[in-house]
Motif scaffolding. Structure first.
Motif, PDB file in Angstrom:
ATOM      1  N   GLU A 169       0.840  -1.207   0.000  1.00 43.68           N
ATOM      2  CA  GLU A 169       0.000   0.000   0.000  1.00 43.68           C
ATOM      3  C   GLU A 169       0.870   1.251   0.000  1.00 43.68           C
ATOM      4  O   GLU A 169       0.595   2.214  -0.733  1.00 43.68           O
ATOM      5  CB  GLU A 169      -0.918  -0.002   1.223  1.00 43.68           C
ATOM      6  CG  GLU A 169      -1.838   1.215   1.302  1.00 43.68           C
ATOM      7  CD  GLU A 169      -2.650   1.257   2.581  1.00 43.68           C
ATOM      8  OE1 GLU A 169      -3.650   2.000   2.601  1.00 43.68           O
ATOM      9  OE2 GLU A 169      -2.290   0.573   3.552  1.00 43.68           O
ATOM     10  N   ARG A 170       1.929   1.250   0.808  1.00 36.68           N
ATOM     11  CA  ARG A 170       2.831   2.404   0.851  1.00 36.68           C
ATOM     12  C   ARG A 170       3.472   2.649  -0.506  1.00 36.68           C
ATOM     13  O   ARG A 170       3.550   3.785  -0.970  1.00 36.68           O
ATOM     14  CB  ARG A 170       3.931   2.175   1.899  1.00 36.68           C
ATOM     15  CG  ARG A 170       3.466   2.153   3.339  1.00 36.68           C
ATOM     16  CD  ARG A 170       4.621   2.379   4.295  1.00 36.68           C
ATOM     17  NE  ARG A 170       5.731   1.479   4.060  1.00 36.68           N
ATOM     18  CZ  ARG A 170       5.952   0.355   4.728  1.00 36.68           C
ATOM     19  NH1 ARG A 170       5.103  -0.016   5.683  1.00 36.68           N
ATOM     20  NH2 ARG A 170       7.010  -0.393   4.477  1.00 36.68           N
ATOM     21  N   GLN A 171       3.927   1.582  -1.139  1.00 37.21           N
ATOM     22  CA  GLN A 171       4.606   1.736  -2.422  1.00 37.21           C
ATOM     23  C   GLN A 171       3.663   2.266  -3.495  1.00 37.21           C
ATOM     24  O   GLN A 171       4.050   3.102  -4.314  1.00 37.21           O
ATOM     25  CB  GLN A 171       5.207   0.392  -2.850  1.00 37.21           C
ATOM     26  CG  GLN A 171       6.406  -0.035  -2.022  1.00 37.21           C
ATOM     27  CD  GLN A 171       6.951  -1.385  -2.437  1.00 37.21           C
ATOM     28  OE1 GLN A 171       6.206  -2.251  -2.920  1.00 37.21           O
ATOM     29  NE2 GLN A 171       8.234  -1.592  -2.233  1.00 37.21           N
ATOM     30  N   GLU A 172       2.416   1.802  -3.508  1.00 36.83           N
ATOM     31  CA  GLU A 172       1.459   2.260  -4.516  1.00 36.83           C
ATOM     32  C   GLU A 172       1.109   3.727  -4.306  1.00 36.83           C
ATOM     33  O   GLU A 172       1.056   4.516  -5.261  1.00 36.83           O
ATOM     34  CB  GLU A 172       0.198   1.400  -4.464  1.00 36.83           C
ATOM     35  CG  GLU A 172      -0.931   1.871  -5.391  1.00 36.83           C
ATOM     36  CD  GLU A 172      -0.541   1.923  -6.863  1.00 36.83           C
ATOM     37  OE1 GLU A 172      -1.240   2.620  -7.632  1.00 36.83           O
ATOM     38  OE2 GLU A 172       0.459   1.264  -7.250  1.00 36.83           O
ATOM     39  N   LEU A 173       0.883   4.115  -3.060  1.00 35.82           N
ATOM     40  CA  LEU A 173       0.594   5.520  -2.781  1.00 35.82           C
ATOM     41  C   LEU A 173       1.782   6.408  -3.155  1.00 35.82           C
ATOM     42  O   LEU A 173       1.606   7.487  -3.719  1.00 35.82           O
ATOM     43  CB  LEU A 173       0.263   5.702  -1.297  1.00 35.82           C
ATOM     44  CG  LEU A 173      -1.200   5.524  -0.896  1.00 35.82           C
ATOM     45  CD1 LEU A 173      -1.326   5.537   0.619  1.00 35.82           C
ATOM     46  CD2 LEU A 173      -2.077   6.605  -1.496  1.00 35.82           C
ATOM     47  N   ALA A 174       2.984   5.931  -2.857  1.00 33.43           N
ATOM     48  CA  ALA A 174       4.178   6.708  -3.186  1.00 33.43           C
ATOM     49  C   ALA A 174       4.329   6.852  -4.696  1.00 33.43           C
ATOM     50  O   ALA A 174       4.684   7.932  -5.192  1.00 33.43           O
ATOM     51  CB  ALA A 174       5.417   6.047  -2.591  1.00 33.43           C
ATOM     52  N   PHE A 178       4.471  10.555  -6.460  1.00 36.16           N
ATOM     53  CA  PHE A 178       5.599  11.120  -7.198  1.00 36.16           C
ATOM     54  C   PHE A 178       5.250  11.349  -8.666  1.00 36.16           C
ATOM     55  O   PHE A 178       5.798  12.253  -9.297  1.00 36.16           O
ATOM     56  CB  PHE A 178       6.835  10.240  -7.035  1.00 36.16           C
ATOM     57  CG  PHE A 178       7.462  10.376  -5.669  1.00 36.16           C
ATOM     58  CD1 PHE A 178       8.014  11.579  -5.268  1.00 36.16           C
ATOM     59  CD2 PHE A 178       7.458   9.318  -4.780  1.00 36.16           C
ATOM     60  CE1 PHE A 178       8.569  11.733  -4.014  1.00 36.16           C
ATOM     61  CE2 PHE A 178       8.009   9.452  -3.515  1.00 36.16           C
ATOM     62  CZ  PHE A 178       8.573  10.662  -3.127  1.00 36.16           C
ATOM     63  N   GLU A 179       4.314  10.592  -9.231  1.00 38.47           N
ATOM     64  CA  GLU A 179       3.837  10.882 -10.577  1.00 38.47           C
ATOM     65  C   GLU A 179       3.108  12.231 -10.598  1.00 38.47           C
ATOM     66  O   GLU A 179       3.319  13.056 -11.494  1.00 38.47           O
ATOM     67  CB  GLU A 179       2.910   9.764 -11.062  1.00 38.47           C
ATOM     68  CG  GLU A 179       3.638   8.513 -11.537  1.00 38.47           C
ATOM     69  CD  GLU A 179       2.680   7.506 -12.152  1.00 38.47           C
ATOM     70  OE1 GLU A 179       1.459   7.788 -12.206  1.00 38.47           O
ATOM     71  OE2 GLU A 179       3.159   6.435 -12.567  1.00 38.47           O
ATOM     72  N   ALA A 180       2.231  12.437  -9.610  1.00 43.35           N
ATOM     73  CA  ALA A 180       1.501  13.708  -9.537  1.00 43.35           C
ATOM     74  C   ALA A 180       2.457  14.869  -9.259  1.00 43.35           C
ATOM     75  O   ALA A 180       2.288  15.973  -9.797  1.00 43.35           O
ATOM     76  CB  ALA A 180       0.424  13.629  -8.451  1.00 43.35           C
ATOM     77  N   LEU A 181       3.472  14.625  -8.448  1.00 42.79           N
ATOM     78  CA  LEU A 181       4.446  15.670  -8.138  1.00 42.79           C
ATOM     79  C   LEU A 181       5.204  16.083  -9.393  1.00 42.79           C
ATOM     80  O   LEU A 181       5.383  17.274  -9.661  1.00 42.79           O
ATOM     81  CB  LEU A 181       5.417  15.150  -7.079  1.00 42.79           C
ATOM     82  CG  LEU A 181       6.390  16.165  -6.472  1.00 42.79           C
ATOM     83  CD1 LEU A 181       5.647  17.208  -5.661  1.00 42.79           C
ATOM     84  CD2 LEU A 181       7.410  15.449  -5.601  1.00 42.79           C
ATOM     85  N   LYS A 182       5.614  15.111 -10.167  1.00 44.36           N
ATOM     86  CA  LYS A 182       6.357  15.381 -11.398  1.00 44.36           C
ATOM     87  C   LYS A 182       5.526  16.205 -12.371  1.00 44.36           C
ATOM     88  O   LYS A 182       6.046  17.094 -13.052  1.00 44.36           O
ATOM     89  CB  LYS A 182       6.777  14.056 -12.043  1.00 44.36           C
ATOM     90  CG  LYS A 182       7.564  14.206 -13.336  1.00 44.36           C
ATOM     91  CD  LYS A 182       7.974  12.843 -13.863  1.00 44.36           C
ATOM     92  CE  LYS A 182       6.754  11.999 -14.211  1.00 44.36           C
ATOM     93  NZ  LYS A 182       7.122  10.679 -14.772  1.00 44.36           N
ATOM     94  N   ASP A 183       4.226  15.927 -12.404  1.00 42.94           N
ATOM     95  CA  ASP A 183       3.338  16.622 -13.347  1.00 42.94           C
ATOM     96  C   ASP A 183       2.798  17.940 -12.790  1.00 42.94           C
ATOM     97  O   ASP A 183       2.090  18.662 -13.501  1.00 42.94           O
ATOM     98  CB  ASP A 183       2.161  15.714 -13.715  1.00 42.94           C
ATOM     99  CG  ASP A 183       2.607  14.468 -14.470  1.00 42.94           C
ATOM    100  OD1 ASP A 183       3.698  14.504 -15.073  1.00 42.94           O
ATOM    101  OD2 ASP A 183       1.876  13.458 -14.432  1.00 42.94           O
TER     102      ASP A 183
END
Length: 327
Positions: A169-174, A178-183
């Motif tokens: 769960e932690r890995q999926e949320l992360a 980070f995808e949203a952060l990059k965009d």
């Protein structure tokens, strides 16, 4: 087996004990080195090198922690542990305890304990030392150590989250974070954040930072979604990486130097805390450190140039990239 071989075999354990007591990579490495000097300088060979060396590194770490506490009380802004990318000591039988105890959240809870409570908790609860070994290490009776452990457990349990997220769960949320952060996807970021999320930065007064303390999903998402596209625009990159056993990322300048790290704390299916460490004194063990002030100036110059072209009604005109939310 020679002294050197015995010591090198136990070095990962010694470092892991010292790091959990001290919360500092550099101080833990120094404690391990001092332990070696004492071991090498001793004419007698102990019956158990593990017991002798563990006791020695614990005593050294306790002494260092007592003096470090004064410095931490005078620290500028929030104090976080030095980020640890990988724990050198592995024990499959204690994997859960080892992983939980090295997280930034756990290390910050350990800061609430006295040096003796902290050492007893680490040796007994994390590494499963016998009470006779714990007593020898801290110079107290077994009965006193049991009382120290009771108090330490009480403090630790009071601060721990009720529902911890599992690794997947932690890995999926992360990944989504980070995808949203990059965009620069503010809405996407907000969807992943708890309503009372905290963004907290440790700059130690030696670097500009995202925020000393910022709360609320809308505020945090807006700052992150505004700041990071500007950093990417000047060739700052990041690589997702576990930080203290939790999801996070290392940010680097265009020359590959370490700018800062982000560590995410996840529970109840949402990101509850985002910790940023940008104090250069805490990043040197990760590699060459970037000049955060120069990057701050470059981002501000890029923003000024952009506003000149777009006019002052640009949606990013009111946000100061690396100082947002700081006090």
């Amino acid at each position: 087996m020679s002294k050197v071989e015995e010591f090198e075999e136990l070095r990962p354990l010694l470092f892991s004990i010292a790091y959990r007591i001290l919360g500092s990579v550099g101080e833990a490495e120094d404690a391990v080195q001092e332990t070696w000097l004492r071991f090498d300088g001793s004419s007698a060979r102990p019956a158990s090198a593990k017991a002798y060396l563990s006791a020695a590194v614990t005593r050294i770490a306790i002494d260092v922690l007592r003096s470090a506490r004064v410095r931490r009380e005078e620290y500028v802004g929030p104090w976080f542990p030095e980020p640890l990318l990988s724990d050198p000591y592995q024990d499959p039988a204690r994997s859960v305890e080892l992983a939980d105890s090295v997280s930034m959240a756990a290390l910050l809870l350990l800061e609430r304990l006295s040096p003796l409570e902290r050492a007893v908790f680490v040796l007994r609860e994390v590494f499963a030392f016998g009470f006779d070994e714990v007593a020898a290490a801290v110079g107290r009776s077994e009965s006193a150590c049991r009382q120290l452990l009771v108090r330490a457990r009480r403090h630790m349990e009071a601060g721990r989250p009720r529902f911890a997220a599992d690794r997947q769960e932690r890995q999926e949320l992360a990944r989504r974070f980070f995808e949203a952060l990059k965009d620069g996807d503010v809405g996407g970021l907000q969807d992943l954040l708890a309503s009372d999320v905290q963004l907290v930065g440790d700059g130690g007064g030696k670097a500009p930072q995202l925020a000393r303390a910022l709360m609320g999903a809308e505020n945090v998402a807006r700052v992150l979604g505004t700041v990071f596209p500007w950093l990417i625009r000047i060739d700052v990159t990041f690589e997702p990486h576990e930080v203290n056993g939790q999801p996070g990322a290392i940010f680097r300048d265009r020359d590959g130097k370490v700018l800062h790290i982000l560590a995410l704390e996840v529970r109840d299916g949402q990101i509850q805390t985002i910790r940023s460490v940008i104090n250069p004194d805490k990043l040197g063990h990760l590699g060459p450190v970037a000049d955060a002030w120069a990057i701050d100036r470059e981002v501000k110059q890029a923003r000024r140039s952009r506003r000149t072209g777009l006019g002052n009604d640009s949606p990013t005109a009111g946000v100061d990239p690396l100082q947002s939310g700081s006090s």
